[in-house]
Design an enzyme around this catalytic site. Sequence first.
Site, PDB file in Angstrom:
ATOM      1  CG  ASP A 179       5.729   0.640   0.098  1.00 45.04           C
ATOM      2  OD1 ASP A 179       5.172   0.856  -0.991  1.00 45.04           O
ATOM      3  OD2 ASP A 179       5.483  -0.346   0.813  1.00 45.04           O
ATOM      4  CE  LYS A 186       6.732  -3.360   0.439  1.00 44.80           C
ATOM      5  NZ  LYS A 186       5.282  -3.363   0.447  1.00 44.80           N
ATOM      6  CB  SER A 238       4.987  -0.762  -3.588  1.00 43.09           C
ATOM      7  OG  SER A 238       4.559  -1.337  -2.388  1.00 43.09           O
ATOM      8  CG  HIS A 269       8.615 -10.427  -2.200  1.00 43.32           C
ATOM      9  ND1 HIS A 269       8.203 -10.065  -0.940  1.00 43.32           N
ATOM     10  CD2 HIS A 269       7.675  -9.952  -3.055  1.00 43.32           C
ATOM     11  CE1 HIS A 269       7.070  -9.398  -1.026  1.00 43.32           C
ATOM     12  NE2 HIS A 269       6.725  -9.314  -2.294  1.00 43.32           N
ATOM     13  NE  ARG A 279       0.074   2.225  -5.105  1.00 44.42           N
ATOM     14  CZ  ARG A 279       0.735   1.066  -5.011  1.00 44.42           C
ATOM     15  NH1 ARG A 279       1.691   0.906  -4.106  1.00 44.42           N
ATOM     16  NH2 ARG A 279       0.447   0.066  -5.815  1.00 44.42           N
TER      17      ARG A 279
HETATM   18  N1  URA Z   1       2.329  -5.505  -2.507  1.00 38.79           N
HETATM   19  C1  URA Z   1       3.097  -4.456  -2.150  1.00 38.79           C
HETATM   20  O1  URA Z   1       3.954  -4.571  -1.283  1.00 38.79           O
HETATM   21  N2  URA Z   1       2.905  -3.280  -2.779  1.00 38.79           N
HETATM   22  C2  URA Z   1       1.980  -3.097  -3.747  1.00 38.79           C
HETATM   23  O2  URA Z   1       1.865  -2.009  -4.278  1.00 38.79           O
HETATM   24  C3  URA Z   1       1.178  -4.202  -4.095  1.00 38.79           C
HETATM   25  C4  URA Z   1       1.387  -5.398  -3.454  1.00 38.79           C
END
Ligand code: URA
Length: 441
Positions: free
Chosen positions: A161, A187, A183, A82, A168
């Site tokens: 999220d 995932k 976050s 990622h 946010r």
């Molecule tokens: N990318 C994400 O998936 N989450 C964040 O909080 C910041 C960048």
Amino acid sequence: MGMYDLIYKKKIGGSLTEEEIKFIVNGFTKDEIPDYQMAAFLMAVCLKGMDKSETIALTMAMAHSGEMLDLSAIEGIKADKHSTGGVGDKTSLVLSPMVASLGIPVAKMSGRGLGHTGGTIDKLESFPGFSTSIPTGQFIDNVNRMKMAIVGQTANLAPADKKIYALRDVTATVDNISLIAGSIMSKKIASGADVIVLDVKTGSGAFMKTLEDSTALAEAMVEIGNGVGRETYAVITDMNQPLGRAVGNSIEVAEAIRTLQGNGPEDLLEVSLTLGSYMLLGAKKAGSVEEARKLLKQTITDQSALNKLAEFVRAQGGDDRAVYNTERFPQASIQEEVISDREGYVTRIITDEIGMTSLVLGGGRETKDSVIDLSVGIQIHKKLGDKVKAGESLASLYGNNMDKMKTAKTRYLKAYTIEDAKPDPAKYIYGIVTRDGLTQF
Ligand code: URA
């Protein structure tokens, strides 16, 4: 337990229990906790921080808020990678077929472009007919049969999220390491891989602009991943200039293909080999980074990675002929050069502006519903440290609309600083974080 008390506890610097964090995440996801209370809580987290056990609890509560992809039907150790997002970052397209051609299952969920950064899923749609949303059964079958599948993130992947991130974004509570790490990792953990290799970008085109912040994020994510039983590594890589020389969609896929043919740019190859090596180490295919690099390089020499890319494209309904003839990709109708007005060395590139230039040309989304023009993009001729003469081209821009082209050219030129003194050579990789800590390069 009430939300008021939990906001107060965090406000005075207390540490929340796993139960309390689950209560907040589940309550907010089910609309039982209103936005204003969640926003107050997130602000308290930004001001007082979260410790390791709170961060892990938050990550796991978000991961479990939707579908946890079960990859147990896939044989072998599953490896995923990622990136925190960059400009010209096409490493997934390079390293996934390399790793898969060595027999390591790559079952990947990728994202679309976001702001100035591109996304693998958009880029893959350059192959006519390619489907990024195949059914889970076919996804698993493809990985079992040919070791590689890449799909878009499903709506039900970590929905908590998604909802928290949206809040946010509008309450100035994005930039907290625990919230960002949680976050991203929620995932990744919900996506099911056993080995997670994170490419944490740092610099002017990255989400994290300083090495200090990028390192802290890398350490937090490695701690979460290993803390919940996923072998996790983070490589901190440079984003003070675009990666490689192509920025856009099909133009980036073409560069990834050239890299698999042995003709790619050095920085892209180096970052891909490093990330891929940790995927191989985690999957126990190699005992050392040196051995892993050798194996990965061999997949270029014997063309097995290139052929794996074609097999993968075909399996997801795409026209794989473009793998062997990139002129089959959508082509733009206008080409213009960005001309340097002075002589010297390229000393600085405002990298997110290069991403925005591609977006202006039509390669990214100005609004949520924008349709991407896959054919437009940028071929970069001058990178950091390169000598430039007055009148020389810094980059070729490809577009389909003259007004957009004019704006893009001005924007691109402004992103460059050209000075008399030659700068130090650019770095590709700054460090690696494993369960044993940070090794700086
Ligand atoms: N990318 C994400 O998936 N989450 C964040 O909080 C910041 C960048």
